[in-house]
Design an enzyme around this catalytic site. Structure first.
Site, short mmCIF file in Angstrom:
data_model
loop_
_atom_site.label_atom_id
_atom_site.label_comp_id
_atom_site.label_asym_id
_atom_site.label_seq_id
_atom_site.Cartn_x
_atom_site.Cartn_y
_atom_site.Cartn_z
N SER A 1 5.32 -7.16 3.36
CA SER A 1 5.89 -7.43 4.68
C SER A 1 6.67 -8.75 4.60
O SER A 1 6.38 -9.59 3.73
CB SER A 1 4.77 -7.51 5.71
OG SER A 1 3.76 -8.37 5.22
N LYS B 1 -0.86 -6.91 -9.32
CA LYS B 1 -1.84 -7.14 -8.25
C LYS B 1 -1.52 -6.10 -7.17
O LYS B 1 -0.65 -6.29 -6.34
CB LYS B 1 -1.68 -8.57 -7.70
CG LYS B 1 -2.91 -9.18 -7.06
CD LYS B 1 -3.52 -8.38 -5.93
CE LYS B 1 -2.77 -8.49 -4.63
NZ LYS B 1 -3.28 -7.53 -3.61
N CYS C 1 9.48 1.91 3.64
CA CYS C 1 10.43 0.83 3.96
C CYS C 1 11.83 1.39 4.14
O CYS C 1 12.72 0.69 4.62
CB CYS C 1 10.43 -0.21 2.85
SG CYS C 1 10.94 0.50 1.30
N GLU D 1 9.10 -4.31 13.03
CA GLU D 1 8.87 -3.20 12.11
C GLU D 1 7.54 -2.56 12.52
O GLU D 1 6.49 -3.19 12.42
CB GLU D 1 8.78 -3.72 10.67
CG GLU D 1 8.49 -2.61 9.69
CD GLU D 1 8.33 -3.09 8.25
OE1 GLU D 1 7.63 -4.08 8.01
OE2 GLU D 1 8.92 -2.45 7.36
N PHE E 1 0.82 -1.22 0.00
CA PHE E 1 0.00 0.00 0.00
C PHE E 1 0.85 1.27 0.00
O PHE E 1 0.38 2.32 -0.42
CB PHE E 1 -0.93 0.02 1.24
CG PHE E 1 -0.23 0.45 2.51
CD1 PHE E 1 -0.06 1.79 2.81
CD2 PHE E 1 0.26 -0.49 3.41
CE1 PHE E 1 0.60 2.19 3.97
CE2 PHE E 1 0.92 -0.11 4.57
CZ PHE E 1 1.09 1.24 4.84
P1 NAD Z 1 1.44 -6.58 2.93
O1 NAD Z 1 2.43 -7.66 3.09
O2 NAD Z 1 0.26 -6.58 3.84
O3 NAD Z 1 0.83 -6.57 1.44
C1 NAD Z 1 1.65 -6.48 0.31
C2 NAD Z 1 0.96 -7.20 -0.85
O4 NAD Z 1 0.85 -8.58 -0.54
C3 NAD Z 1 -0.45 -6.70 -1.15
O5 NAD Z 1 -0.66 -6.70 -2.53
C4 NAD Z 1 -1.33 -7.71 -0.44
O6 NAD Z 1 -2.59 -7.84 -1.05
C5 NAD Z 1 -0.53 -8.98 -0.53
N1 NAD Z 1 -0.71 -9.85 0.65
C6 NAD Z 1 -0.90 -9.46 1.93
N2 NAD Z 1 -1.00 -10.53 2.74
C7 NAD Z 1 -0.88 -11.62 1.95
C8 NAD Z 1 -0.91 -13.02 2.20
N3 NAD Z 1 -1.08 -13.51 3.40
N4 NAD Z 1 -0.75 -13.84 1.15
C9 NAD Z 1 -0.56 -13.35 -0.10
N5 NAD Z 1 -0.54 -12.03 -0.39
C10 NAD Z 1 -0.70 -11.17 0.62
O7 NAD Z 1 2.24 -5.21 3.02
P2 NAD Z 1 1.64 -3.75 3.13
O8 NAD Z 1 1.09 -3.54 4.50
O9 NAD Z 1 0.78 -3.45 1.96
O10 NAD Z 1 2.99 -2.89 2.93
C11 NAD Z 1 3.89 -2.62 3.96
C12 NAD Z 1 5.02 -3.62 4.00
O11 NAD Z 1 5.73 -3.61 2.75
C13 NAD Z 1 6.05 -3.26 5.05
O12 NAD Z 1 6.48 -4.43 5.69
C14 NAD Z 1 7.16 -2.61 4.26
O13 NAD Z 1 8.44 -2.67 4.86
C15 NAD Z 1 7.12 -3.42 3.01
N6 NAD Z 1 7.76 -2.67 1.93
C16 NAD Z 1 9.02 -3.03 1.61
C17 NAD Z 1 9.68 -2.33 0.64
C18 NAD Z 1 11.06 -2.73 0.24
O14 NAD Z 1 11.53 -2.22 -0.75
N7 NAD Z 1 11.74 -3.62 0.96
C19 NAD Z 1 9.06 -1.26 -0.01
C20 NAD Z 1 7.76 -0.93 0.35
C21 NAD Z 1 7.11 -1.65 1.34
#
Ligand code: NAD
Length: 505
Positions: free
Chosen positions: A234, A181, A289, A390, A157
């Site tokens: 995450s 997605k 991040c 985090e 997000f």
């Molecule tokens: P999230 O893991 O909840 O969701 C990310 C994506 O994965 C979304 O499209 C979501 O629909 C999907 N998803 C969520 N849970 C899932 C599951 N159980 N099975 C399959 N797909 C699933 O993350 P968020 O809250 O949207 O974003 C924040 C996280 O992203 C933080 O942990 C942040 O550090 C990380 N992030 C990392 C970077 C990087 O470059 N390392 C950059 C941006 C964000």
């Protein structure tokens, strides 16, 4: 909200084969404006049939797109870049309306995303192979890089425009077709970008958007017609997608969570460091991040630096991201805001000192929006949850150590190794830090060292699963496979049978 009200809200749907496709799954998720706390839209959740439809469209578009000349593909990327550039305001407004970040920050995200499209415009140069003449008498060898096929991107997000651009710019420029997605939290940008890309001349089916939840993710990760998956999420989700995608025989690059440490040496400039800590700790409400989550103060700079940061906290004006004065907006959802606030409580219980408590901000108490003020927590130790986890919110934790060695050991012992930064006036110490630190991206007096688009982005340890970092040269490598051709145009007169293993002559 009643069912009727829910049904009359605008709906964000899929984008498949060059048009909006409404879901018939009967499933949807609410989309909120985080500044008001009100639901503004619903987003469709894909059925397995819709997933198949997206894969089929991308698969059908692949042969013609991969056969499209490099100059045509480069031209299309330039047009896409110009379309995004011409609609910066609209894209930025969509980001703020669903994510909550302030408009200037949405523009910052977009600018960094467009840099990746600009990089992809150089595809004729990027996709060049190598050539060795006369490796044996009359024999030449050359390498070419070809696209993989249908590739998928799963995005978080916190950067609804930039992170997809990290992926699809290089993916489509190199001749792949793409299925995005996006996060269900702020999905509108994805479809708007798709429309702009179509208007810019991208053929139907080359870029598709599938709205959905973990069922869609599982389907994409497992699908035999998908060659590669890029994910930013995450850590537990990134790791799971890496494992299941790899098991299904795909290339996977999976970027996960972070807890970026900012090391401050005793000789650092206090004003500059305090400004950097406030900007990188609380910008985008800490939902980056590459945010600074933990400051590690070394020696006697601790007290004056904390004072300097405290003095600056009232300058962080919190409000609706569309208000020109706001420097920090709300958090993305109520649940996430409450989770972040719970870490302030846990720090307090664990014996840390709450120097500033975001729960005391009037908007936290009175607004329907998902607001939380900024928090500064000192006397933090490595066993505390507010240090280990985090938090992904406007909470800056501070650990005080006596020596540089302790600061490096602490940084290198944390689960995550995404970004890190050192603040010092000592060039030798900074160079030593760059050598010693176990993280993928290092800032020297730069708190958020996100690499420019012609380098690649990626962390170490639990911040990345897979071999390649994202975008830049490693992105091009990820989305292409190498082929080496050994070629001879022999004179039939010199031809003979030779059953030995081929040797150079
Ligand atoms: P999230 O893991 O909840 O969701 C990310 C994506 O994965 C979304 O499209 C979501 O629909 C999907 N998803 C969520 N849970 C899932 C599951 N159980 N099975 C399959 N797909 C699933 O993350 P968020 O809250 O949207 O974003 C924040 C996280 O992203 C933080 O942990 C942040 O550090 C990380 N992030 C990392 C970077 C990087 O470059 N390392 C950059 C941006 C964000």
């Amino acid at each position: 909200m009643t069912d009727t009200e829910h049904a009359t809200l605008p709906r964000v749907s899929h984008w498949i084969n060059g048009k909006v496709v409404a879901s018939t799954s009967g499933k949807s998720r609410p989309v909120f404006n985080p500044a008001t706390g009100r639901q503004t839209k619903t987003v469709d959740v894909a059925s397995p049939e819709e997933l198949e439809m997206a894969v089929a469209a991308a698969k059908a578009a692949f042969p013609a797109w991969r056969a499209t000349s490099l100059s045509r593909r480069a031209d299309t990327m330039f047009r896409i870049r110009n379309a995004f550039d011409a609609h910066r305001e609209e894209i930025g407004a969509l980001i703020t309306a669903e994510h909550g970040k302030v408009l200037s920050d949405s523009q910052g995200e977009l600018a960094r995303g467009i840099e990746n499209i600009e990089y992809a415009c150089g595809v004729p140069q990027l996709q060049k192979g190598e050539f060795s003449e006369q490796v044996s008498t009359g024999v030449d060898v050359y390498s070419i890089r070809q696209p993989l096929g249908v590739v998928a991107g799963i995005t978080p997000f916190n950067f609804p425009a930039m992170v997809p651009m990290w992926m699809f710019g290089n993916a489509i420029a190199t001749g792949n077709t793409f299925i995005l997605k996006p996060s269900t939290t702020d999905p509108s940008v994805s479809v708007y970008l798709a429309q702009l890309m179509k208007e810019a001349g991208l053929p139907d089916g080359v870029f598709n958007v599938l709205q959905g939840d973990r069922v869609a993710v599982a389907g994409l990760t497992d699908h035999p017609d998908i060659a590669a998956v890029s994910v930013v999420a995450s850590t537990p989700t990134a790791k799971r997608i890496y494992e299941t995608g790899s098991k299904a025989g795909k290339r996977v690059q999976a970027l996960g969570g972070a807890k970026n440490h900012m090391i401050v040496l005793p000789d650092a400039d206090i004003g500059l460091t305090a400004d950097a800590a406030v900007s990188a700790g609380y910008g985008s409400a800490g939902e980056r991040c590459m945010a600074i989550a933990t400051m590690v103060t070394v020696g006697d700079i601790h007290e004056p630096l904390i004072e300097a940061i405290k003095e600056r906290l009232p300058q962080v004006v919190i409000g609706d991201g569309t208000e020109p004065d706001s420097l920090m907006g709300p958090l993305v959802t109520e649940q996430h805001r409450d989770k972040v606030a719970a870490y302030i409580e846990s720090g307090e219980k664990d014996g840390a000192t709450i120097v500033a408590d975001g729960r005391e901000h009037p908007l936290y108490k009175e607004s329907d929006g998902f607001f939380l003020g900024v928090s500064l927590i000192t006397d933090v130790t490595p066993e505390m949850a507010c240090y280990k986890d985090e938090i992904f919110g406007p909470v800056l934790t501070v650990v005080h150590v006596d020596t540089y060695e302790e600061a490096v050991e602490l940084t290198n012992s944390h689960e995550f190794g995404n970004g890190t930064a050192i603040f010092t006036r000592d060039g030798g110490a900074a160079r030593q830090f760059q050598f010693d630190v176990d993280a993928g991206m290092v800032g020297i007096n730069v708190p958020i060292p996100v690499p420019v688009s012609y380098y690649s982005f990626g962390g170490w340890r639990a911040s990345l699963f897979g071999d390649t970092h994202m975008y830049g040269p490693e992105g091009v490598k990820f989305y292409t496979k190498g082929k080496v051709v050994t070629s001879r145009w022999p004179d039939p007169a010199t031809s003979e049978i030779n059953l030995g293993f081929p040797r150079t002559k």
